[in-house]
Design a protein around this motif. Structure first.
Motif, PDB file in Angstrom:
ATOM      1  N   ASN A 187       4.577  46.145   1.479  1.00 50.01           N
ATOM      2  CA  ASN A 187       4.059  45.116   0.441  1.00 50.01           C
ATOM      3  C   ASN A 187       3.412  45.826  -0.697  1.00 50.01           C
ATOM      4  O   ASN A 187       2.312  45.270  -0.844  1.00 50.01           O
ATOM      5  N   ARG A 206       6.983  40.963  -7.195  1.00 45.47           N
ATOM      6  CA  ARG A 206       5.965  41.008  -5.844  1.00 45.47           C
ATOM      7  C   ARG A 206       5.788  39.688  -5.674  1.00 45.47           C
ATOM      8  O   ARG A 206       5.503  39.183  -4.607  1.00 45.47           O
ATOM      9  N   ALA A 239       6.354  37.409  -1.952  1.00 50.02           N
ATOM     10  CA  ALA A 239       5.190  36.759  -1.399  1.00 50.02           C
ATOM     11  C   ALA A 239       5.684  35.398  -1.200  1.00 50.02           C
ATOM     12  O   ALA A 239       5.396  34.833   0.036  1.00 50.02           O
ATOM     13  N   GLY A 246       1.516  41.459  -2.483  1.00 43.81           N
ATOM     14  CA  GLY A 246       1.148  42.865  -2.341  1.00 43.81           C
ATOM     15  C   GLY A 246       0.320  43.388  -3.533  1.00 43.81           C
ATOM     16  O   GLY A 246       0.029  43.195  -4.527  1.00 43.81           O
TER      17      GLY A 246
END
Length: 305
Positions: free
Chosen positions: A172, A229, A233, A241
């Motif tokens: 991540n 990102r 998530a 992350g």
């Protein structure tokens, strides 16, 4: 020739069993077969399992080191998907044979970045420099008699979510060169194939040929490191992350001083310099309102991961 037309054409695909070539050939042999009943595949190894599978689907096979004049004879559209790493002599030989056969449309072996926008004075990656040179030679050979198209798709969706491009999904962690907010185009290989087929149809139809530019950009989706990102998530139910922005200027200066370097560094610099933000593109010309297919997005890729 629109996709509702009953007219048909023929296509030869050079490098039709490679990673991208396989996807493009598959599109012509399946979704667009009614418009291209004759599909020729030019391969370095016509005896390979991939080539033989295409033969079972009706493709005509030809060897790259064989009689190219026969492979290209009478063909309306030629698509070159050979890697830029081939020697200059081989690329010139193929180009000359293809253009001399008199196709209506010829697709350069481009795909990926629009290197016209890249900014590496004196240290342009040798593969991109070779593409610039061969494109100029091809257009000169064609003399306006063959429509020569360069198709730029940005990053390949299948390769995007990998650590070597700064996407460490396992941990991540997201590591862009430069600002994480810079946006860039990403397109799947199958959608590239569909775009090639549509552009070919548009280019050989007198009623639409003039609408097709010589340099074409497409974008299955346009995203940034931050957006990838955040999407990762949301889809995976994880906390957002970590983003680790790298010093783009420093990395680029290292390439300049060394007169070149890792191809991936070049690509990541282009991403970071906003040179792959294909907001201005030909998506609506090729696939108006997603009438012919739905573009595969980064979120689609994340959901399937």
């Amino acid at each position: 020739m629109s996709s509702s037309s009953k007219s048909t054409a023929s296509v030869a695909i050079i490098g039709g069993t490679g990673s991208l070539g396989h996807e493009i050939t598959t599109v012509f042999l399946t979704e667009y077969r009614q418009y291209f009943p004759t599909v020729r595949v030019v391969s370095r190894d016509p005896s390979s399992s991939k080539a033989q599978e295409f033969a079972k689907q009706g493709a005509e096979l030809f060897a790259l080191d064989g009689a190219l004049e026969k492979a290209f004879a009478g063909v309306d559209v030629i698509v070159n998907i050979l890697p830029g790493s081939l020697s200059k002599d081989v690329k010139q030989k193929i180009t000359e044979a293809a253009i001399k056969s008199g196709p209506k449309v010829y697709f350069l072996s481009e795909f990926g970045i629009d290197h016209r926008l890249s900014d590496f004075p004196g240290f342009l990656h040798e593969e991109w420099a070779g593409k610039v040179e061969i494109a100029a030679e091809t257009r000169a050979l064609a003399q306006g008699k063959t429509k020569v198209i360069a198709l730029y798709n940005g990053a390949f969706l299948e390769l995007l979510l990998a650590p070597f491009l700064g996407f460490d999904l396992q941990n991540n962690v997201f590591t862009p060169y430069g600002p994480a907010s810079q946006r860039f185009a990403v397109t799947s290989k199958a959608d590239i194939g569909r775009s090639v087929a549509r552009l070919a149809l548009l280019s050989i139809d007198p009623s639409t040929a003039a609408q097709v530019p010589d340099e074409v950009r497409i974008a299955g989706s346009i995203v940034s490191f931050e957006e990838v990102r955040d999407t990762f998530a949301r889809v995976k139910g994880l906390p957002k992350g970590e983003i680790k922005e790298q010093d783009l200027a420093k990395i680029k200066e290292g390439l300049r001083q060394n007169k070149g370097g890792n191809f991936l560094d070049y690509l990541r610099i282009v991403l970071g310099e906003n040179k792959l933000n294909f907001t201005e593109n030909s998506n609506e010309l090729i696939n108006p309102g997603e009438k012919f297919w739905k573009w595969k997005t980064v979120e689609d890729k994340i959901r399937a991961a």
